[in-house]
Design a protein around this motif. Sequence first.
Motif, PDB file in Angstrom:
ATOM      1  N   GLU A 259       0.809  -1.212   0.000  1.00 25.08           N
ATOM      2  CA  GLU A 259       0.000   0.000   0.000  1.00 25.08           C
ATOM      3  C   GLU A 259       0.848   1.271   0.000  1.00 25.08           C
ATOM      4  O   GLU A 259       0.352   2.353  -0.311  1.00 25.08           O
ATOM      5  CB  GLU A 259      -0.964   0.019   1.194  1.00 25.08           C
ATOM      6  CG  GLU A 259      -0.284  -0.034   2.537  1.00 25.08           C
ATOM      7  CD  GLU A 259      -0.195  -1.464   3.052  1.00 25.08           C
ATOM      8  OE1 GLU A 259      -0.089  -1.652   4.262  1.00 25.08           O
ATOM      9  OE2 GLU A 259      -0.238  -2.388   2.208  1.00 25.08           O
ATOM     10  N   THR A 265      -4.588  -0.496  -3.863  1.00 21.07           N
ATOM     11  CA  THR A 265      -4.466  -1.911  -4.221  1.00 21.07           C
ATOM     12  C   THR A 265      -5.586  -2.742  -3.610  1.00 21.07           C
ATOM     13  O   THR A 265      -6.114  -2.429  -2.546  1.00 21.07           O
ATOM     14  CB  THR A 265      -3.116  -2.477  -3.747  1.00 21.07           C
ATOM     15  OG1 THR A 265      -3.016  -3.846  -4.164  1.00 21.07           O
ATOM     16  CG2 THR A 265      -2.993  -2.434  -2.240  1.00 21.07           C
ATOM     17  N   ARG A 266      -5.941  -3.822  -4.309  1.00 25.35           N
ATOM     18  CA  ARG A 266      -6.965  -4.752  -3.814  1.00 25.35           C
ATOM     19  C   ARG A 266      -6.381  -6.145  -3.632  1.00 25.35           C
ATOM     20  O   ARG A 266      -7.093  -7.145  -3.627  1.00 25.35           O
ATOM     21  CB  ARG A 266      -8.137  -4.788  -4.799  1.00 25.35           C
ATOM     22  CG  ARG A 266      -8.824  -3.431  -4.982  1.00 25.35           C
ATOM     23  CD  ARG A 266      -9.922  -3.489  -6.007  1.00 25.35           C
ATOM     24  NE  ARG A 266     -11.021  -4.348  -5.586  1.00 25.35           N
ATOM     25  CZ  ARG A 266     -12.079  -4.617  -6.361  1.00 25.35           C
ATOM     26  NH1 ARG A 266     -12.176  -4.063  -7.556  1.00 25.35           N
ATOM     27  NH2 ARG A 266     -13.018  -5.421  -5.940  1.00 25.35           N
ATOM     28  N   TYR A 268      -5.154  -7.325  -0.944  1.00 23.54           N
ATOM     29  CA  TYR A 268      -5.554  -7.900   0.344  1.00 23.54           C
ATOM     30  C   TYR A 268      -6.860  -8.681   0.230  1.00 23.54           C
ATOM     31  O   TYR A 268      -7.098  -9.617   0.995  1.00 23.54           O
ATOM     32  CB  TYR A 268      -5.681  -6.799   1.397  1.00 23.54           C
ATOM     33  CG  TYR A 268      -4.343  -6.271   1.857  1.00 23.54           C
ATOM     34  CD1 TYR A 268      -3.550  -7.008   2.725  1.00 23.54           C
ATOM     35  CD2 TYR A 268      -3.868  -5.039   1.422  1.00 23.54           C
ATOM     36  CE1 TYR A 268      -2.314  -6.528   3.151  1.00 23.54           C
ATOM     37  CE2 TYR A 268      -2.644  -4.555   1.835  1.00 23.54           C
ATOM     38  CZ  TYR A 268      -1.862  -5.300   2.706  1.00 23.54           C
ATOM     39  OH  TYR A 268      -0.643  -4.844   3.116  1.00 23.54           O
ATOM     40  N   GLU A 269      -7.708  -8.311  -0.722  1.00 18.93           N
ATOM     41  CA  GLU A 269      -8.948  -9.066  -0.935  1.00 18.93           C
ATOM     42  C   GLU A 269      -8.627 -10.488  -1.375  1.00 18.93           C
ATOM     43  O   GLU A 269      -9.246 -11.450  -0.910  1.00 18.93           O
ATOM     44  CB  GLU A 269      -9.808  -8.382  -1.993  1.00 18.93           C
ATOM     45  CG  GLU A 269     -10.365  -7.025  -1.569  1.00 18.93           C
ATOM     46  CD  GLU A 269     -11.234  -6.411  -2.653  1.00 18.93           C
ATOM     47  OE1 GLU A 269     -11.570  -7.135  -3.618  1.00 18.93           O
ATOM     48  OE2 GLU A 269     -11.562  -5.222  -2.546  1.00 18.93           O
ATOM     49  N   VAL A 270      -7.661 -10.619  -2.271  1.00 17.02           N
ATOM     50  CA  VAL A 270      -7.261 -11.941  -2.755  1.00 17.02           C
ATOM     51  C   VAL A 270      -6.592 -12.729  -1.629  1.00 17.02           C
ATOM     52  O   VAL A 270      -6.784 -13.940  -1.500  1.00 17.02           O
ATOM     53  CB  VAL A 270      -6.329 -11.811  -3.974  1.00 17.02           C
ATOM     54  CG1 VAL A 270      -5.955 -13.183  -4.521  1.00 17.02           C
ATOM     55  CG2 VAL A 270      -7.001 -10.991  -5.065  1.00 17.02           C
ATOM     56  N   GLN A 272      -7.274 -12.559   1.493  1.00 13.75           N
ATOM     57  CA  GLN A 272      -8.314 -12.984   2.435  1.00 13.75           C
ATOM     58  C   GLN A 272      -9.233 -14.047   1.848  1.00 13.75           C
ATOM     59  O   GLN A 272      -9.595 -15.006   2.527  1.00 13.75           O
ATOM     60  CB  GLN A 272      -9.132 -11.771   2.875  1.00 13.75           C
ATOM     61  CG  GLN A 272      -8.334 -10.770   3.723  1.00 13.75           C
ATOM     62  CD  GLN A 272      -9.091  -9.488   3.976  1.00 13.75           C
ATOM     63  OE1 GLN A 272     -10.220  -9.317   3.509  1.00 13.75           O
ATOM     64  NE2 GLN A 272      -8.496  -8.568   4.710  1.00 13.75           N
ATOM     65  N   THR A 273      -9.610 -13.881   0.596  1.00 16.72           N
ATOM     66  CA  THR A 273     -10.587 -14.795  -0.007  1.00 16.72           C
ATOM     67  C   THR A 273      -9.945 -15.976  -0.727  1.00 16.72           C
ATOM     68  O   THR A 273     -10.546 -17.046  -0.827  1.00 16.72           O
ATOM     69  CB  THR A 273     -11.477 -14.040  -1.012  1.00 16.72           C
ATOM     70  OG1 THR A 273     -10.653 -13.545  -2.090  1.00 16.72           O
ATOM     71  CG2 THR A 273     -12.165 -12.862  -0.336  1.00 16.72           C
ATOM     72  N   GLU A 275      -9.526 -16.045  -3.812  1.00 18.45           N
ATOM     73  CA  GLU A 275     -10.163 -16.098  -5.131  1.00 18.45           C
ATOM     74  C   GLU A 275      -9.402 -15.205  -6.111  1.00 18.45           C
ATOM     75  O   GLU A 275      -9.149 -14.038  -5.826  1.00 18.45           O
ATOM     76  CB  GLU A 275     -11.613 -15.614  -5.047  1.00 18.45           C
ATOM     77  CG  GLU A 275     -12.512 -16.483  -4.188  1.00 18.45           C
ATOM     78  CD  GLU A 275     -12.714 -17.867  -4.799  1.00 18.45           C
ATOM     79  OE1 GLU A 275     -12.679 -17.960  -6.049  1.00 18.45           O
ATOM     80  OE2 GLU A 275     -12.914 -18.819  -4.037  1.00 18.45           O
ATOM     81  N   GLN A 277      -8.679 -12.773  -9.362  1.00 16.53           N
ATOM     82  CA  GLN A 277      -9.422 -11.710 -10.029  1.00 16.53           C
ATOM     83  C   GLN A 277      -8.795 -11.489 -11.405  1.00 16.53           C
ATOM     84  O   GLN A 277      -7.591 -11.277 -11.506  1.00 16.53           O
ATOM     85  CB  GLN A 277      -9.381 -10.424  -9.205  1.00 16.53           C
ATOM     86  CG  GLN A 277     -10.042 -10.542  -7.839  1.00 16.53           C
ATOM     87  CD  GLN A 277      -9.952  -9.263  -7.033  1.00 16.53           C
ATOM     88  OE1 GLN A 277      -9.367  -8.277  -7.471  1.00 16.53           O
ATOM     89  NE2 GLN A 277     -10.524  -9.264  -5.837  1.00 16.53           N
ATOM     90  N   LYS A 280      -9.435  -6.897 -14.344  1.00 14.51           N
ATOM     91  CA  LYS A 280     -10.082  -5.819 -13.592  1.00 14.51           C
ATOM     92  C   LYS A 280      -9.413  -4.491 -13.948  1.00 14.51           C
ATOM     93  O   LYS A 280      -8.185  -4.406 -13.999  1.00 14.51           O
ATOM     94  CB  LYS A 280      -9.964  -6.058 -12.081  1.00 14.51           C
ATOM     95  CG  LYS A 280     -10.599  -7.359 -11.607  1.00 14.51           C
ATOM     96  CD  LYS A 280     -12.106  -7.345 -11.760  1.00 14.51           C
ATOM     97  CE  LYS A 280     -12.722  -8.618 -11.201  1.00 14.51           C
ATOM     98  NZ  LYS A 280     -14.178  -8.644 -11.349  1.00 14.51           N
ATOM     99  N   ARG A 293      -5.091 -10.703 -10.731  1.00 15.08           N
ATOM    100  CA  ARG A 293      -4.534 -11.029  -9.418  1.00 15.08           C
ATOM    101  C   ARG A 293      -4.710 -12.521  -9.169  1.00 15.08           C
ATOM    102  O   ARG A 293      -5.828 -13.039  -9.234  1.00 15.08           O
ATOM    103  CB  ARG A 293      -5.220 -10.213  -8.316  1.00 15.08           C
ATOM    104  CG  ARG A 293      -5.170  -8.711  -8.554  1.00 15.08           C
ATOM    105  CD  ARG A 293      -5.914  -7.961  -7.451  1.00 15.08           C
ATOM    106  NE  ARG A 293      -5.947  -6.520  -7.701  1.00 15.08           N
ATOM    107  CZ  ARG A 293      -6.940  -5.906  -8.337  1.00 15.08           C
ATOM    108  NH1 ARG A 293      -7.968  -6.609  -8.779  1.00 15.08           N
ATOM    109  NH2 ARG A 293      -6.909  -4.606  -8.524  1.00 15.08           N
TER     110      ARG A 293
END
Length: 539
Positions: A259, A265-266, A268-270, A272-273, A275, A277, A280, A293
């Motif tokens: 960051e 940035t996203r 951290y979503e990957v 955590q999940t 999954e 991406q 995008k 990602r």
Amino acid sequence: MRLFKMSLQTKILGLVLSLVFLIIVLLTASFTYMEGEQIEEQKGQLALQISKTISTMPTIINAFNTDDPSKIIQPIVEKIRKKTGAEFIVVGNKQSIRYSHPNPKRIGHKMVGGDNYRALVLGKSYISKAKGSLGTSLRGKSAIFNHNGQIVGIVSVGFLFEDIKVQIIKNIIKVSLISLAVLIISIFGSILLARNIRKDTMGLEPYQIAALYKERNAILHSVKEGIIAVDKNGVITMMNQTAKHLLNFSGDFHNKKVEEILPTTRLYEVLQTGEPQADKEMVLKNKTVIVNRTPIFDKNNKEVIGVVASFRDKTEIEQMVNTLSEVRRYSEDLRAQTHEFTNKLYVLSGLIQLGEYEQAMNMIQDETAALKFQNRILFDQIKDVKVQAILLGKLGKASEKKIRFDIDSNSSLQSLPKQMTLSHLIIIIGNLIDNAFEAVAGTKDACVNFFTTDLGQDIIFEITDNGAGINEEDISLLFNRGFSTKSGHEPRGFGLANVKEAINELGGCIEVQSKIGEGSIFIVYLPKDSKGGLNNGTG
């Protein structure tokens, strides 16, 4: 000749065994030396203590006053010798004549070794090394004093060095067996360690890992996509040169949180999940990029241990697509021009075959006059080859569509600056003229006019049509991607958006003037100097 590459297991086994063997040799040598010194010290002290004990025994002292001292002394000392394990215990008088000896035949003979002086003359007790009748031995010697304190004899207790060596060898054998056991354990430990390391490295040898690392670096720095990898804590572990260029980042990225470089940035979503991406869109440093990602899992595919993000500047992709689209359109325009002239040649051929020579001559003269007028403007007043090629294609297309396409006789243009590439011109001029053709298609007296000039600091292109015009409220939306005033099922609303992007890239601007029922005028201003130029926008 292929060089032999040693496996990891062989390296670890060789290294561990070499170290263990070296340690065993050093420890064994040290132990042997210290054990020899210690045993020799112990045997010497034992011999000395036995000699002191015997020299103070009253029976031994009184025996010296008898006629045959050996009859009393020999049985006593032999009994002591057998119990203590000494090689010999010899008791002699002041003249070193033996009164006792393990070999009775040597009783009465003089003691051998020449090391009795300190005991018989000085009255001392000591340890010595000397070669006697039984061999080289370690001896403990003590003087025998009578009741008046006079030296009357000597006691010599000895242990042969051969016996000491045998004891040392026995101890070394015990140590060697222990060392062998340690060596065997080290072999199995090395094999298990090597297998464990190979498991962690997915069965790859060190040289294979090194080769993969070199290939990885070469690939990462050769691809045009930016690539960033982070660990499970969001710390950047890898960033290639393309990513640094797209993010305008310089310096060391190690141990930096993602960051700090990418605030939006996203990743951290990957994390955590878990999954992935794909494709995008996001804005990085004022640039629109397409991002993919992908999570990185541990060897059991249970826990996310990192994420790899790859991204590419969307403008590059769009430019490539637009260029291909416009080049295709340009080729179609040339095809239309060829088709139109082919049709005219067929008409001429028919007139000649029918004998209508006068009409054929009139047609040739009309075409010649029109071409002469167009060519004079196109080739004498417009000197840039790229613009000439585009206009020639559009002339053929206009003729095929039965649209009058006029190039203003006041037009004048020299060679354009280098930053204005053929791709830019095809997108800008080509799209605007095609839109004008579509605007007048099917109307009476369909006419499109093209004007250009390079007087002043700007290059100006003006395209005028006598079509239906544009609603005032739609003018501000014309250059939005996806917006179109035309109906139909085909995807529209991209041509003018591409025009706007190409103009912005060249630092220019575009103005639109239109009224319903009176047609439209599109005016493009492109600065000759790529560094300076007009504000991007529409009028």
